[in-house]
Scaffold this motif. Structure first.
Motif, PDB file in Angstrom:
ATOM      1  N   LYS A 612       0.845  -1.197   0.000  1.00 17.06           N
ATOM      2  CA  LYS A 612       0.000   0.000   0.000  1.00 17.06           C
ATOM      3  C   LYS A 612       0.880   1.246   0.000  1.00 17.06           C
ATOM      4  O   LYS A 612       1.982   1.243   0.548  1.00 17.06           O
ATOM      5  N   VAL A 613       0.370   2.308  -0.595  1.00 15.74           N
ATOM      6  CA  VAL A 613       1.075   3.594  -0.598  1.00 15.74           C
ATOM      7  C   VAL A 613       1.002   4.191   0.807  1.00 15.74           C
ATOM      8  O   VAL A 613      -0.087   4.326   1.384  1.00 15.74           O
ATOM      9  N   VAL A 614       2.156   4.542   1.372  1.00 12.64           N
ATOM     10  CA  VAL A 614       2.188   5.142   2.710  1.00 12.64           C
ATOM     11  C   VAL A 614       2.455   6.650   2.662  1.00 12.64           C
ATOM     12  O   VAL A 614       2.173   7.353   3.631  1.00 12.64           O
ATOM     13  N   LEU A 615       2.995   7.140   1.568  1.00  9.43           N
ATOM     14  CA  LEU A 615       3.259   8.575   1.424  1.00  9.43           C
ATOM     15  C   LEU A 615       3.432   8.892  -0.048  1.00  9.43           C
ATOM     16  O   LEU A 615       4.035   8.103  -0.787  1.00  9.43           O
ATOM     17  N   ASP A 616       2.900  10.045  -0.463  1.00 12.22           N
ATOM     18  CA  ASP A 616       3.120  10.467  -1.850  1.00 12.22           C
ATOM     19  C   ASP A 616       3.104  11.984  -1.933  1.00 12.22           C
ATOM     20  O   ASP A 616       2.475  12.664  -1.117  1.00 12.22           O
ATOM     21  N   ASP A 619      -0.374  14.264  -2.532  1.00 16.98           N
ATOM     22  CA  ASP A 619      -1.415  14.430  -1.525  1.00 16.98           C
ATOM     23  C   ASP A 619      -1.847  15.892  -1.462  1.00 16.98           C
ATOM     24  O   ASP A 619      -1.012  16.810  -1.550  1.00 16.98           O
ATOM     25  N   SER A 629      -4.305   6.743  -4.467  1.00 14.27           N
ATOM     26  CA  SER A 629      -5.087   6.165  -3.373  1.00 14.27           C
ATOM     27  C   SER A 629      -4.174   5.578  -2.301  1.00 14.27           C
ATOM     28  O   SER A 629      -3.199   4.894  -2.598  1.00 14.27           O
ATOM     29  N   LYS A 630      -4.521   5.859  -1.038  1.00  7.80           N
ATOM     30  CA  LYS A 630      -3.806   5.251   0.092  1.00  7.80           C
ATOM     31  C   LYS A 630      -4.473   3.938   0.518  1.00  7.80           C
ATOM     32  O   LYS A 630      -3.927   3.203   1.329  1.00  7.80           O
ATOM     33  N   ASP A 631      -5.675   3.696  -0.002  1.00  9.85           N
ATOM     34  CA  ASP A 631      -6.445   2.528   0.420  1.00  9.85           C
ATOM     35  C   ASP A 631      -6.247   1.328  -0.497  1.00  9.85           C
ATOM     36  O   ASP A 631      -6.402   0.179  -0.063  1.00  9.85           O
ATOM     37  N   LEU A 657       6.051   8.393  -4.935  1.00 10.77           N
ATOM     38  CA  LEU A 657       5.301   7.692  -3.901  1.00 10.77           C
ATOM     39  C   LEU A 657       6.173   6.614  -3.272  1.00 10.77           C
ATOM     40  O   LEU A 657       7.186   6.193  -3.838  1.00 10.77           O
TER      41      LEU A 657
END
Length: 663
Positions: A612-616, A619, A629-631, A657
């Motif tokens: 999953k993406v934790v930071l980008d 945002d 998407s973070k989800d 990301l």
């Protein structure tokens, strides 16, 4: 001769073993010249406790090192500046002394100088070991005798220096305030230290601490090596500032200038005993061709005594946690590294090497470890001298870290060409390459790039649009690009294998104004010699987005242990301007393309699982468009037409990301 470990660590040096042997042999000789049998460097480096003015049980003693002077006379307001009432006696071939009865004879805060008779003339000078130097309304500097009723009480005995994972906030006390004027130690303690802590940095690096007569020199033209600068306040106020930083858990590093000294004779140490060679090389060799300053002769015992004692003084008297040594490249080469491209090892090991300077730096590092085992030492060396950051016992010079000075140069050059022409291969090389077992401090821009005549990263990206288009409700293509790349450049620099990271104050939020110290050309204005923190704090401007990004970026770096790791390259595509790599548990993907977004970009991860993406950088909190998407869970699979596992992911243009494995 010994087989030094440096030869095993870096096999390219084997052809230059004789140079390493010579370096180490001379190091041993220089130490034996300075030290008595059984002595350590910390036993030797006590000149500041002998020379200068000191209180005794019955009065005062003043000693001075002036081998070639004909006579010395202590003058000051304590004797109504009588030029002959207090002569010093020459007690050996080099030193002078006077004993003065009565503690009250020289009251606290008395101003003094020493008149030196050179035979053909006299001159009033500042004592070499003065611990306080102040200027009057005519900018005439005098030493000040300190004898306060109450000594400063330290409360930082529980503080432990944190030597690894440094996040360094480089700062200048005088220009750290928003007011038009010189900031103070007290103001910095109250207003700026909490800011540094809140932003996530763990180390403060102070510029311009040692006294310097010209404020606009950025502190690099030192006149009085044992005197904290009076530009910012009292000595005890600096101690209070450092004490408070330690209470907050912050390391404090001093920018130490032992590479050269101001040439001034009224305020500085130049020609103190009447010769140009007391401290410095004789004749033209003692003059730096670019800096208009004087160059130390590190072979002289008296010079080593002075400089090594200076290191001990700052560590013990002011509780500094280490030093960033300025101008190391200039020190270690006889041509000061001017105009040299260090593209092969022969450039490092030749008749051009200043072995005495290298030996001095080795002694400095050894002394620092003797006094404070966990102290931090950083070399400002653009040449990348092999062994700079290896232990002395390996044949190295002994620093902990080297500033990666090629990184700011790389970014400056990259920003001068079209985005479409950025070279991903060069970017990878410049940000990931390092000498074996050398710790690097990564940084995007130096403080020099913030000065008038140069440009910060944000100014190269946005230029004049910074003045008109930074309101959050105003759309600007120029500013959109600048903000996107500003975030990406900083993130890729800190995350691609750096051991530590440095930022100059205000650059984290894209401070728009250059630095221009008061001078004749600007009517001695302080308008540009300050930092406008309110730009990031008022909630109306896009600077807040960059500040928010910097905080979250550092938080992510710390939470995921991203400093000091080996990185693994996953993908590099120069045509599509994409770089992907893995650092510890995080997978980074950067799309530097100015126009192209990719719907289903295949990135090899060589790992099965869910990510999953934790930071980008896209945002909305950081001024992005919120396209990532973070989800969404990315499940790795065998990529088509390959034999490795990876993911397919949407990559918007000018976006970066980081993904983390969740299952």
């Amino acid at each position: 001769m010994k087989d030094w470990k440096i030869l095993e660590i870096d096999p390219w040096i084997k052809d230059y073993k004789s140079d390493i042997d010579l370096r180490m042999e001379e190091f041993k000789k220089q130490k034996s010249k300075l030290l008595k049998k059984g002595e350590k460097l910390k036993d030797f480096a006590n000149a500041h406790n002998y020379y200068g003015i000191h209180k005794t049980r019955t009065g005062w003693v003043y000693r001075e090192w002036a081998p070639n002077a004909k006579g010395l006379y202590l003058i000051g307001d304590f004797n109504n500046w009588d030029r002959h009432s207090h002569p010093l006696e020459k007690i050996n071939n080099e030193d002078w002394e006077i004993n003065i009865k009565g503690i009250r004879t020289i009251p606290h805060k008395s101003r003094i100088k020493v008149m030196i008779d050179y035979g053909d003339r006299t001159q009033d000078r500042i004592p070499l070991y003065a611990r306080r130097v102040e200027r009057d309304e005519n900018l005439d500097f005098s030493a000040v005798v300190l004898n306060p009723r109450k000594k400063f009480e330290w409360t930082d005995e529980k503080f432990k220096t944190k030597k690894d994972n440094l996040l360094i906030y480089e700062t200048h006390i005088g220009m750290a305030q928003e007011k038009e004027g010189i900031g103070t130690y007290k103001e910095f303690e109250k207003n700026i230290l909490p800011r540094i802590k809140d932003e996530g940095y763990n180390t403060v690096q102070f510029m311009a601490i040692a006294e310097h007569p010209y404020y606009g020199s950025f502190g690099y033209q030192v006149s009085n090596f044992f005197s904290p600068s009076s530009w910012y306040g009292e000595n005890d106020e600096l101690k209070s500032l450092i004490n408070k930083a330690h209470e907050m858990g912050l390391n404090v590093i001093m920018d130490l200038v032992h590479s050269h000294a101001v040439k001034n004779t009224n305020e500085g140490i130049n020609e103190f005993d009447g010769t140009d060679y007391q401290f410095f090389h004789k004749g033209e060799e003692g003059n730096h061709p670019d800096w208009d300053s004087k160059l130390f002769d590190y072979a002289k015992p008296g010079v080593c005594h002075f400089l090594l004692s200076n290191i001990k003084y700052w560590l013990e008297e002011y509780h500094f946690d280490g030093f960033r040594f300025d101008g190391v490249t200039s020190m270690i080469y006889k041509n000061h590294g001017r105009g040299v491209s260090f593209d092969n090892y022969s450039k490092y090991f030749s008749m051009n090497t200043d072995i005495e300077a290298i030996n001095y730096l080795q002694m400095a590092n050894e002394l620092i470890r003797e006094i404070k085992k966990d102290a931090i030492t950083i070399a400002e060396d653009m040449s990348a001298m092999p062994g700079m950051c290896l232990p002395i016992k390996y044949g190295g010079i002994g620093f902990d870290y080297r500033l990666s000075m090629g990184m700011p140069d790389f970014w400056e050059k990259t920003l001068s060409i079209r985005d479409e022409d950025w070279d991903m291969g060069k970017m990878w090389y410049e940000l990931s390459t390092y000498r074996p077992e050398e710790k690097r401090i990564a940084y995007v821009e130096s403080h020099d790039q913030a000065l008038v005549g140069s440009k910060t990263t944000i100014f190269r990206l946005a230029d004049s649009a910074m003045y008109w288009e930074m309101e959050k409700d105003k759309h600007s293509i120029v500013i959109d690009r600048a903000i996107a790349l500003h975030k990406m450049i900083r993130w890729i620099t800190i995350s691609m294998g750096a051991d530590a990271y440095l930022n100059f104050m205000g650059n984290e939020f894209g401070h728009p104004e250059w630095i221009d110290f008061p001078r004749e050309g600007n009517n001695y204005s302080y308008h540009y010699a300050r930092r406008l923190w309110s730009l990031a704090d008022n909630g109306l401007l896009k600077y807040e987005w960059l500040l928010n990004w910097d905080k979250r970026m550092l938080e992510n770096i710390k939470d995921n242990n991203q400093l000091g790791n080996d990185i693994f390259r996953l993908w590099l595509d120069n045509d599509r301007k994409v770089i992907a790599y893995r650092n510890n548990d995080l997978v980074y993907i950067f799309n530097f393309h100015p126009q192209n977004s990719y719907d289903s970009f295949q990135v090899p991860i060589h790992d099965k699982g869910e990510f999953k993406v934790v930071l980008d950088t896209d945002d909305i909190e950081f001024g992005g468009l919120g396209r990532i998407s973070k989800d969404y869970v990315y499940e790795s699979k065998n990529l088509e037409h390959t034999d490795y596992d990876g993911i397919e992911i949407y990559l918007p243009s000018r976006t970066a990301l980081a993904l983390k494995k969740v299952k």
